[in-house]
Enzyme design. Structure first.
Site, mmCIF file in Angstrom:
data_model
loop_
_atom_site.group_PDB
_atom_site.id
_atom_site.type_symbol
_atom_site.label_atom_id
_atom_site.label_comp_id
_atom_site.label_asym_id
_atom_site.label_seq_id
_atom_site.Cartn_x
_atom_site.Cartn_y
_atom_site.Cartn_z
ATOM 1 N N ILE A 115 -30.988 -25.697 1.962
ATOM 2 C CA ILE A 115 -32.215 -26.545 1.849
ATOM 3 C C ILE A 115 -32.070 -28.294 1.457
ATOM 4 O O ILE A 115 -30.587 -28.183 0.726
ATOM 5 C CB ILE A 115 -33.051 -26.426 0.187
ATOM 6 C CG1 ILE A 115 -33.216 -24.761 0.012
ATOM 7 C CG2 ILE A 115 -33.823 -27.444 -0.002
ATOM 8 C CD1 ILE A 115 -33.488 -24.158 -1.059
ATOM 9 N N PRO A 116 -32.240 -28.580 2.558
ATOM 10 C CA PRO A 116 -30.870 -30.014 2.625
ATOM 11 C C PRO A 116 -31.160 -31.030 2.060
ATOM 12 O O PRO A 116 -31.477 -32.172 2.239
ATOM 13 C CB PRO A 116 -31.381 -30.006 4.593
ATOM 14 C CG PRO A 116 -32.849 -30.079 3.920
ATOM 15 C CD PRO A 116 -33.034 -28.223 3.344
ATOM 16 N N CYS A 117 -30.375 -31.009 0.439
ATOM 17 C CA CYS A 117 -30.771 -32.522 -0.053
ATOM 18 C C CYS A 117 -30.138 -33.399 0.122
ATOM 19 O O CYS A 117 -30.415 -35.142 -0.643
ATOM 20 C CB CYS A 117 -30.243 -31.748 -1.886
ATOM 21 S SG CYS A 117 -28.590 -31.112 -1.682
ATOM 22 N N HIS A 118 -28.850 -33.149 0.733
ATOM 23 C CA HIS A 118 -28.656 -34.467 1.708
ATOM 24 C C HIS A 118 -29.910 -35.194 2.538
ATOM 25 O O HIS A 118 -28.895 -36.724 3.204
ATOM 26 C CB HIS A 118 -27.188 -33.822 3.018
ATOM 27 C CG HIS A 118 -27.761 -32.939 3.855
ATOM 28 N ND1 HIS A 118 -27.084 -31.723 3.788
ATOM 29 C CD2 HIS A 118 -27.962 -33.078 4.696
ATOM 30 C CE1 HIS A 118 -28.327 -31.330 4.011
ATOM 31 N NE2 HIS A 118 -28.206 -32.581 5.397
ATOM 32 N N ARG A 119 -30.663 -34.502 3.507
ATOM 33 C CA ARG A 119 -30.819 -35.627 3.642
ATOM 34 C C ARG A 119 -32.051 -36.564 2.920
ATOM 35 O O ARG A 119 -33.382 -37.222 3.411
ATOM 36 C CB ARG A 119 -32.498 -34.608 4.603
ATOM 37 C CG ARG A 119 -31.274 -33.814 5.540
ATOM 38 C CD ARG A 119 -31.847 -33.011 6.440
ATOM 39 N NE ARG A 119 -31.122 -31.469 7.283
ATOM 40 C CZ ARG A 119 -32.005 -31.520 7.337
ATOM 41 N NH1 ARG A 119 -33.430 -30.773 7.783
ATOM 42 N NH2 ARG A 119 -30.966 -29.761 8.123
#
Length: 153
Positions: A115-119
């Site tokens: 789940i790409p929270c880095h985006r």
């Protein structure tokens, strides 16, 4: 019963946890007592493909522990395509919450990378914190790997 597997990546070792047929956690580090399940093998295969740059979207059953806001923010983050970013404000508008609340929910994401929270970036594309090992440096490495946030490349 929880099962875990370790996956070596350019971003460090990742420990993936499965409970009752769903991925429930991803953390930096090694599994204390690794075990093999079909789902964990598939997660390891997909993470290795992501690490090689050949996987654009994860396809794994996920279960998000946390408040309704954490669940809705995670669902929204999961829609951000590889190579793109969103701001906390954009996610806040989509889920009907404040940007600050979204930031806190983003930090509570139990399954980073998948789940790409880095985006998720601050207003104007500013870098913000990252809960994974290495903090912002790891966030930058993930974004560079994905070709996102051209200002970082």
């Amino acid at each position: 019963m929880a099962h875990q597997i370790s996956v070596e990546t350019r971003f460090g070792p990742l420990c993936v946890t499965e409970e009752d047929g769903a991925i429930t956690r991803l953390a930096w580090g090694h599994a204390a007592a690794p075990s093999q399940t079909r789902l964990l093998q598939e997660a390891a295969t997909q993470l290795a493909a992501y690490d090689r740059g050949t996987l654009e979207q994860f396809d794994l059953p996920l279960r998000i522990a946390g408040s309704a806001l954490v669940q809705s923010v995670c669902a929204e983050m999961a829609t951000i395509p590889l190579g793109e970013t969103r701001t906390y404000g954009e996610i806040a508008q989509a889920v009907g919450a404040s940007a600050q609340a979204v930031g806190q929910a983003c930090g509570a994401n139990p399954i980073p990378v998948i789940i790409p929270c880095h985006r998720v970036m601050g207003a104007g594309g500013k870098l913000t914190g990252f809960s994974g090992a290495g903090g912002v440096e790891t966030k930058v490495a993930l974004l560079r790997h994905e070709g996102a946030a051209g200002l970082l490349i």
